[in-house]
Motif scaffolding. Structure first.
Motif, PDB file in Angstrom:
ATOM      1  N   SER B  89      65.420  54.008  51.917  1.00  0.00           N
ATOM      2  CA  SER B  89      65.073  55.436  51.765  1.00  0.00           C
ATOM      3  C   SER B  89      65.105  55.855  50.305  1.00  0.00           C
ATOM      4  O   SER B  89      64.487  56.855  49.933  1.00  0.00           O
ATOM      5  CB  SER B  89      66.053  56.291  52.570  1.00  0.00           C
ATOM      6  OG  SER B  89      67.365  56.143  52.077  1.00  0.00           O
ATOM      7  N   PHE B  92      61.824  56.344  48.215  1.00  0.00           N
ATOM      8  CA  PHE B  92      60.928  57.491  48.461  1.00  0.00           C
ATOM      9  C   PHE B  92      60.821  58.363  47.226  1.00  0.00           C
ATOM     10  O   PHE B  92      61.833  58.723  46.615  1.00  0.00           O
ATOM     11  CB  PHE B  92      61.457  58.308  49.641  1.00  0.00           C
ATOM     12  CG  PHE B  92      60.570  59.459  50.010  1.00  0.00           C
ATOM     13  CD1 PHE B  92      59.334  59.235  50.606  1.00  0.00           C
ATOM     14  CD2 PHE B  92      60.948  60.768  49.755  1.00  0.00           C
ATOM     15  CE1 PHE B  92      58.521  60.288  50.956  1.00  0.00           C
ATOM     16  CE2 PHE B  92      60.127  61.816  50.107  1.00  0.00           C
ATOM     17  CZ  PHE B  92      58.916  61.568  50.707  1.00  0.00           C
ATOM     18  N   LYS B  99      63.682  58.092  44.222  1.00  0.00           N
ATOM     19  CA  LYS B  99      65.098  58.443  44.121  1.00  0.00           C
ATOM     20  C   LYS B  99      65.883  57.300  43.454  1.00  0.00           C
ATOM     21  O   LYS B  99      66.814  57.539  42.680  1.00  0.00           O
ATOM     22  CB  LYS B  99      65.637  58.731  45.529  1.00  0.00           C
ATOM     23  CG  LYS B  99      65.132  60.043  46.101  1.00  0.00           C
ATOM     24  CD  LYS B  99      65.802  60.413  47.405  1.00  0.00           C
ATOM     25  CE  LYS B  99      65.185  59.652  48.555  1.00  0.00           C
ATOM     26  NZ  LYS B  99      65.690  60.099  49.864  1.00  0.00           N
ATOM     27  N   ASP B 183      71.063  59.066  48.447  1.00  0.00           N
ATOM     28  CA  ASP B 183      70.557  60.213  49.227  1.00  0.00           C
ATOM     29  C   ASP B 183      71.466  60.479  50.425  1.00  0.00           C
ATOM     30  O   ASP B 183      71.246  61.403  51.192  1.00  0.00           O
ATOM     31  CB  ASP B 183      69.115  59.974  49.659  1.00  0.00           C
ATOM     32  CG  ASP B 183      68.944  58.670  50.410  1.00  0.00           C
ATOM     33  OD1 ASP B 183      69.971  58.062  50.800  1.00  0.00           O
ATOM     34  OD2 ASP B 183      67.786  58.246  50.589  1.00  0.00           O
ATOM     35  N   ALA B 214      59.596  66.635  48.276  1.00  0.00           N
ATOM     36  CA  ALA B 214      58.963  66.645  49.601  1.00  0.00           C
ATOM     37  C   ALA B 214      60.004  66.775  50.702  1.00  0.00           C
ATOM     38  O   ALA B 214      59.750  67.372  51.745  1.00  0.00           O
ATOM     39  CB  ALA B 214      58.142  65.375  49.805  1.00  0.00           C
ATOM     40  N   GLU B 215      61.169  66.208  50.460  1.00  0.00           N
ATOM     41  CA  GLU B 215      62.242  66.349  51.454  1.00  0.00           C
ATOM     42  C   GLU B 215      62.748  67.782  51.501  1.00  0.00           C
ATOM     43  O   GLU B 215      63.131  68.291  52.558  1.00  0.00           O
ATOM     44  CB  GLU B 215      63.394  65.403  51.102  1.00  0.00           C
ATOM     45  CG  GLU B 215      63.044  63.934  51.286  1.00  0.00           C
ATOM     46  CD  GLU B 215      64.109  63.021  50.727  1.00  0.00           C
ATOM     47  OE1 GLU B 215      64.164  61.860  51.161  1.00  0.00           O
ATOM     48  OE2 GLU B 215      64.882  63.452  49.841  1.00  0.00           O
ATOM     49  N   PHE B 218      59.096  69.901  52.574  1.00  0.00           N
ATOM     50  CA  PHE B 218      58.335  69.406  53.727  1.00  0.00           C
ATOM     51  C   PHE B 218      56.894  69.920  53.683  1.00  0.00           C
ATOM     52  O   PHE B 218      56.437  70.646  54.565  1.00  0.00           O
ATOM     53  CB  PHE B 218      59.009  69.851  55.033  1.00  0.00           C
ATOM     54  CG  PHE B 218      58.694  68.967  56.185  1.00  0.00           C
ATOM     55  CD1 PHE B 218      59.003  67.615  56.166  1.00  0.00           C
ATOM     56  CD2 PHE B 218      58.072  69.472  57.328  1.00  0.00           C
ATOM     57  CE1 PHE B 218      58.713  66.796  57.237  1.00  0.00           C
ATOM     58  CE2 PHE B 218      57.782  68.661  58.400  1.00  0.00           C
ATOM     59  CZ  PHE B 218      58.105  67.319  58.355  1.00  0.00           C
ATOM     60  N   TYR B 220      53.896  69.257  54.440  1.00  0.00           N
ATOM     61  CA  TYR B 220      52.846  68.614  55.236  1.00  0.00           C
ATOM     62  C   TYR B 220      52.269  69.622  56.217  1.00  0.00           C
ATOM     63  O   TYR B 220      52.997  70.452  56.747  1.00  0.00           O
ATOM     64  CB  TYR B 220      53.426  67.407  55.976  1.00  0.00           C
ATOM     65  CG  TYR B 220      54.142  66.440  55.050  1.00  0.00           C
ATOM     66  CD1 TYR B 220      53.422  65.552  54.260  1.00  0.00           C
ATOM     67  CD2 TYR B 220      55.533  66.432  54.953  1.00  0.00           C
ATOM     68  CE1 TYR B 220      54.090  64.680  53.397  1.00  0.00           C
ATOM     69  CE2 TYR B 220      56.195  65.571  54.105  1.00  0.00           C
ATOM     70  CZ  TYR B 220      55.474  64.693  53.321  1.00  0.00           C
ATOM     71  OH  TYR B 220      56.117  63.844  52.470  1.00  0.00           O
ATOM     72  N   TYR B 246      63.016  71.724  60.622  1.00  0.00           N
ATOM     73  CA  TYR B 246      63.363  70.639  59.700  1.00  0.00           C
ATOM     74  C   TYR B 246      64.133  71.171  58.500  1.00  0.00           C
ATOM     75  O   TYR B 246      65.186  70.642  58.120  1.00  0.00           O
ATOM     76  CB  TYR B 246      62.090  69.927  59.243  1.00  0.00           C
ATOM     77  CG  TYR B 246      62.326  69.012  58.059  1.00  0.00           C
ATOM     78  CD1 TYR B 246      62.759  67.706  58.248  1.00  0.00           C
ATOM     79  CD2 TYR B 246      62.156  69.472  56.759  1.00  0.00           C
ATOM     80  CE1 TYR B 246      63.020  66.886  57.156  1.00  0.00           C
ATOM     81  CE2 TYR B 246      62.407  68.669  55.675  1.00  0.00           C
ATOM     82  CZ  TYR B 246      62.827  67.370  55.873  1.00  0.00           C
ATOM     83  OH  TYR B 246      63.102  66.564  54.791  1.00  0.00           O
ATOM     84  N   GLU B 249      67.602  72.090  59.336  1.00  0.00           N
ATOM     85  CA  GLU B 249      68.461  70.914  59.514  1.00  0.00           C
ATOM     86  C   GLU B 249      68.802  70.290  58.155  1.00  0.00           C
ATOM     87  O   GLU B 249      69.947  69.929  57.881  1.00  0.00           O
ATOM     88  CB  GLU B 249      67.736  69.874  60.381  1.00  0.00           C
ATOM     89  CG  GLU B 249      67.587  70.277  61.830  1.00  0.00           C
ATOM     90  CD  GLU B 249      68.806  69.916  62.646  1.00  0.00           C
ATOM     91  OE1 GLU B 249      69.654  69.170  62.132  1.00  0.00           O
ATOM     92  OE2 GLU B 249      68.905  70.395  63.785  1.00  0.00           O
ATOM     93  N   PHE B 250      67.791  70.130  57.328  1.00  0.00           N
ATOM     94  CA  PHE B 250      67.992  69.427  56.064  1.00  0.00           C
ATOM     95  C   PHE B 250      68.914  70.208  55.134  1.00  0.00           C
ATOM     96  O   PHE B 250      69.813  69.650  54.497  1.00  0.00           O
ATOM     97  CB  PHE B 250      66.631  69.176  55.391  1.00  0.00           C
ATOM     98  CG  PHE B 250      66.699  68.201  54.268  1.00  0.00           C
ATOM     99  CD1 PHE B 250      66.902  66.840  54.511  1.00  0.00           C
ATOM    100  CD2 PHE B 250      66.595  68.620  52.950  1.00  0.00           C
ATOM    101  CE1 PHE B 250      66.985  65.941  53.470  1.00  0.00           C
ATOM    102  CE2 PHE B 250      66.667  67.716  51.910  1.00  0.00           C
ATOM    103  CZ  PHE B 250      66.871  66.367  52.169  1.00  0.00           C
ATOM    104  N   PHE B 253      72.382  69.862  56.164  1.00  0.00           N
ATOM    105  CA  PHE B 253      72.923  68.572  55.738  1.00  0.00           C
ATOM    106  C   PHE B 253      73.351  68.612  54.260  1.00  0.00           C
ATOM    107  O   PHE B 253      74.440  68.157  53.878  1.00  0.00           O
ATOM    108  CB  PHE B 253      71.867  67.481  55.969  1.00  0.00           C
ATOM    109  CG  PHE B 253      72.083  66.228  55.190  1.00  0.00           C
ATOM    110  CD1 PHE B 253      73.125  65.348  55.501  1.00  0.00           C
ATOM    111  CD2 PHE B 253      71.262  65.899  54.118  1.00  0.00           C
ATOM    112  CE1 PHE B 253      73.319  64.185  54.762  1.00  0.00           C
ATOM    113  CE2 PHE B 253      71.456  64.748  53.382  1.00  0.00           C
ATOM    114  CZ  PHE B 253      72.487  63.889  53.707  1.00  0.00           C
TER     115      PHE B 253
END
Lengths: 696, 292
Positions: B89, B92, B99, B183, B214-215, B218, B220, B246, B249-250, B253
């Protein structure tokens, strides 16, 4: 349901597009390596059920949009008559629009507005190839234009229609409408009845009207009934009658008014307010309790400050039909009268005094007359113009100068009452007052000497009384019997009518001799009693009828008796008035300004005009526009028209046979907004929510 | 001048990148990080042939009539280990640098700074089943070995921070600075706790949480097949439909990680891969008073 543009319905196939897109749209998604895949997976699990519901909603909304638009473009309607038309083919159509009083009933919307909408909708729903006409059903339906394709003219006729104040004859209107279709070359006929379906306007005893077919045969037209009341009851209460009468026991110029209130609804009403208005001002208030479908009476009284012509209105607490909650009468309240009583045979003994009974009668409680008593010598020095009426009671023939003044007084509008007695010399009277008396005196006749043992049985009696004369109007029933039992021992006989002189005989003896004579002289009036007003020649003064008789004679002589109380006209009826000879009424003007022309009746029986278009007080004006106050009258609504009991739809269906009956509450074209508008609105709303869901 | 990720990505070679960042950091600090050194007596040892004559303790010879040699311990200010997550990961990146790129530049820069001030710096490249370590040294020549190790790191495999924490606890004998570049996408529930538990062993722990733009955003729209960078998992979703969920949630986190660090008295620095690295380091150093 029918459609104006059915081809647009093919557009409904577009409703499958969302489903097809869902089934066959398998675009290859872009592949993206992503580090935080755990969070994507977690989010997907978390939103899965909500997303499923959202997708379902989106699918439904899109399908709804794609369905609603083509249906709206197809111009749908719920017109059952169109179904019937489709079943039976095109038909010549007559639309009958009810304009009865019931259509003035106002719930949230006035029924007549609903009726016009219904009529317009009925017209709109006709196929272009269907000829039509409109019958505005008033009390007397006017001639109907033949069926045609000029829709604009028919729409104008509907727009111009106004509701009336009476029941209408819908049966007659349907017949007229059916006949208007006879000339149509189309085999099918249709009658559209737009009505409140009240029992007072539509009779189901007679059979529905038939039309003539192409070969002259009887054809039963198709009936479509549009119930503007939407199947609901129309509760109503009305002030159906006002009885006005003088109430002398309450004082001079006191009147009492008895109001009759009817409740036509099936629910009782308590403490319904009733107002008494005099010349537009509320002067008294009362409350009535009304049983369901019951009648109640309420009496209110009022003492008028002055005499004259007055409009009195009873006004009930307004309901959905306020037009019949008011009832007016036009009264002529007697003004205060001044009477010069000339006593020709005064006596220190009251009971033998010639003027004793007359003065007592005129001065009784509630009498509008103020009497001034003079003996003959003093009387001729009086200024006669200060009095309204002069009573000559057993007076010797006036001297020439006094006779001239009396004649002048009468011609100028004064009233003259003459009673005879032992001081009256017929020849002398004829010489000095012959031109004033209704008839000349001939001789004094003695039926029996008063005081004789059998005097009461041999005395002459009244046998006939002209009850139609204003003076004699109250003497009916027992009062009449009391008057007829009067005994006359001695009385004057009169000559026959002189040529060109009109004399009214208000009562005659059993031998045919006149007892009461009246005549008009110039602007004034003369009344002659053939006997004495004390007990010398007659026992009339001690009869109960003497007091009202003398008061009414005084009132009639001064023209203050209200002869127009008898005018109890209803809306739609004609009114006949009896003006004075010097009056020439030309118009009767209603409160709204509507005018009705008055025409003279043959043989001078007065003037007549009508039908009266609306309830309420009417002013009468002459050709120059001057108001003839004394001829004013009031018109009321017929109680039958206020009864808004309706036919049930079942009864109508039975009456019309198998034909369709529909109400305006079924969401058809009677709705002011067409159905397609609602569909477009629905589509827009669905589109809006679809966008809202997409944004989320 | 601070270097943004795009500029840095155009510089090839970790050494050049690290040097560029170091210069930026030093110019930002305006103060020499050199803390000097001291020599401290450790023990006596009986002289044996080969020992330095100059270290003979003549006073002890006078007392005991034997030759003793003084032994000294060369004290460094700090021992540090740059722990770089090399799981799949970490590969990415959507802004030019992955990262892992950002992580190793930062590790190299810090190592450079530490060795420059004569502290010992080592590196540990970790992933599931891998723990490649360059032990801490303070010699200038050691920097090359650190750079080489960092440059050779390739992102692959799963993240296993728990194993890393256990290994570090075992290998670090005394107080050290542990800088973790990751990450923190670790399925192991206690992984972060175990990393933070190094603090209880008196180690100075600093976590650099590497996050790609992008994380965070998001960005997209069209239906997308997302594939895992560590294993074979994949999922097809409509990003617009799950974006809000999303991001919720992210961010939860990220906040949880930050809060856990604060609770454990560890330094925490969230590092966006698109922001200037020297700025991040300056922020980090500034929070520590300009010292490592």
């Amino acid at each position: 349901m029918t459609f104006g543009q059915p081809w647009f319905l093919l557009g409904m196939l577009a409703a499958f597009i969302p489903l097809l897109v869902h089934l066959f749209d398998r675009r290859r998604p872009r592949e993206v390596p992503f580090a935080a895949l755990d969070f994507v997976l977690r989010s997907q699990r978390r939103t899965a059920s909500r997303l499923k519901l959202k997708r379902l909603l989106l699918y439904l909304l899109r399908t709804l949009v794609l369905l609603a638009i083509p249906i709206a473009l197809a111009r749908p309607s719920f017109a059952t008559q169109d179904l019937a038309a489709a079943r039976r083919g095109v038909a010549a159509t007559a639309i009958v629009l009810d304009t009865s009083l019931a259509l003035r009933w106002e719930g949230r919307t006035r029924l007549f507005e609903v009726a016009k909408d219904e009529a317009r909708a009925a017209l709109r729903n006709l196929a272009p190839e269907e000829p039509a006409t409109v019958v505005i059903c008033s009390r007397t339906p006017t001639s109907v234009a033949p069926v045609g394709f000029e829709r604009a003219r028919l729409v104008n006729a509907i727009e111009d229609a106004t509701p009336g104040y009476e029941a209408v004859d819908l049966n007659r209107c349907l017949e007229v409408a059916a006949r208007s279709l006879d000339d149509s070359p189309l085999p099918n006929r249709r009658l559209v009845l737009v009505s409140a379906l009240t029992q007072s306007s539509l009779r189901l005893e007679s059979s529905p009207p038939l039309g003539a077919g192409l070969k002259g045969e009887k054809v039963k037209p198709e009936f479509v009934v549009r119930d503007v009341a939407k199947g609901k009851e129309l509760p109503n209460r009305a002030l159906v009658d006002v009885h006005a009468e003088a109430a002398p026991q309450l004082g001079p110029r006191a009147w009492q008014f008895t109001f009759t209130v009817r409740n036509f609804s099936k629910e009782a009403a308590r403490d319904v307010e009733l107002l008494l208005e005099v010349d537009g001002e509320v002067v008294q208030k009362g409350f009535v309790d009304l049983a369901a479908e019951g009648t109640a009476q309420k009496t209110l009284s009022w003492k008028f400050a002055k005499g004259g012509v007055t409009t009195v209105t009873g006004r009930l607490e307004a309901d959905a039909l306020p037009e019949d909650d008011a009832h007016s009468v036009v009264l002529s309240v007697p003004r205060a009268l001044t009477a010069l009583v000339i006593n020709g045979s005064p006596s220190p003994q009251k009971y033998k005094d010639e003027a004793f009974f007359t003065e007592a009668a005129l001065a009784a409680t509630g009498s509008p007359v103020r009497a001034v008593l003079r003996d003959a010598d003093a009387a001729w020095r009086e200024k006669l113009s200060d009095y309204d009426v002069v009573l000559l009671l057993n007076v010797e023939a006036p001297p020439a100068e006094a006779a001239d003044r009396l004649a002048e007084f009468v011609n100028a509008g004064g009233g003259l009452f003459v009673s005879v007695g032992d001081r009256v010399d017929p020849d002398a009277w004829n010489q000095s007052m012959g031109g004033v008396l209704p008839r000349k005196l001939r001789v004094i006749k003695t039926a029996v000497e008063p005081g004789q043992g059998d005097a009461d049985t041999r005395a002459a009696r009244l046998t006939q009384v002209a009850l139609n004369h204003p003076v004699m109007v109250p003497f009916t029933g027992r009062a009449r019997e009391g008057l007829l039992s009067t005994r006359f021992y001695r009385y004057a006989l009169f000559e026959g009518d002189a040529q060109g002189v009109e004399t009214e005989v208000l009562g005659t003896m059993d031998d045919g001799a006149p007892v009461f004579l009246s005549a008009r002289r110039g602007k004034g009036r003369v009344f002659v009693f053939c006997s004495t007003v004390d007990r010398d020649w007659s026992d009339l003064p001690i009869r109960t009828s003497f007091l009202p008789l003398m008061q009414r004679i005084a009132g009639w002589l001064t023209g203050t008796l209200d002869e127009r109380e008898e005018i109890r006209a209803k809306v739609g009826e004609s009114v006949t008035l009896k003006p004075d000879p010097n009056q020439s009424p030309a118009w009767a003007r209603a409160g709204s300004g509507a005018e009705v022309a008055l025409t003279a009746l043959p043989q001078g029986d007065g003037v007549t005009g009508g039908p009266m278009p609306e309830p309420g007080p009417y002013l009468v004006v002459d050709a120059k526009g001057a108001t003839l106050e004394k001829l004013g009258f009031a018109v009321s609504i017929d109680a039958g028209a206020s009864n808004l009991s309706r036919h049930s739809l079942d009864a109508l269906s039975d009456w019309l046979g198998e034909e369709s009956v529909r109400t305006s509450g079924s969401g058809g074209p009677e709705s002011s907004t067409p159905l397609w508008t609602w569909l477009i609105t629905l589509a827009v709303i669905a589109f809006f929510f679809e966008g809202l869901l997409l944004r989320k | 001048m601070l270097l943004d990720a795009a500029t840095l990505s155009r510089i090839t070679g970790l050494k050049l990148r690290a040097r560029a960042v170091v210069e930026g950091v030093l110019s930002g600090l305006h103060k020499s990080p050199n803390q000097g050194q001291s020599v401290e007596f450790a023990e006596h040892k009986e002289y044996a042939p080969g020992d330095e004559i100059r270290h003979l303790d003549w006073k002890a010879y006078g007392k005991f009539d034997k030759y003793y040699v003084k032994r000294y311990e060369h004290e460094t200010n700090l021992r540090s280990v740059m722990v770089v997550d090399t799981s799949g990961s970490m590969g990415f990146g959507t802004t030019g640098l992955s990262k892992l790129d950002v992580g190793r530049i930062m590790a190299a820069t810090l190592s450079h700074l530490l060795i420059r001030q004569q502290d010992a710096a080592g590196v540990a490249l970790v992933a599931q089943g891998r723990f490649a370590e360059i032990p801490p040294r303070s010699s200038a020549g050691h920097l090359g070995a650190v750079m080489d190790a960092l440059e050779s790191a390739v992102p692959s495999g799963l993240t296993d921070l728990a194993m890393t924490a256990d290994a570090l606890a075992e290998k670090l004998p005394r107080r050290s600075l542990v800088c973790v570049f990751s990450d923190f996408f670790d399925d192991h529930q206690d992984a972060l706790k175990r990393i933070l538990a190094l603090r209880s062993r008196k180690h100075d722990v600093a976590l650099f949480h590497l996050v790609d733009k992008a994380e965070l955003e998001f960005p997209y729209d069209d239906p997308t097949l997302f594939t895992s960078m560590e294993d074979g998992r994949h999922v097809e979703v409509n990003p617009r439909e799950i974006r809000a969920s999303y991001l919720e949630e992210f961010n939860r986190f990220l906040d949880a990680t930050r809060d856990a660090c604060r609770a454990a008295d560890c330094d925490y620095e969230r590092v966006r891969t698109d922001e200037p690295i020297d700025e991040v380091l300056l922020r980090f150093l500034g929070r520590r008073g300009g010292k490592l």
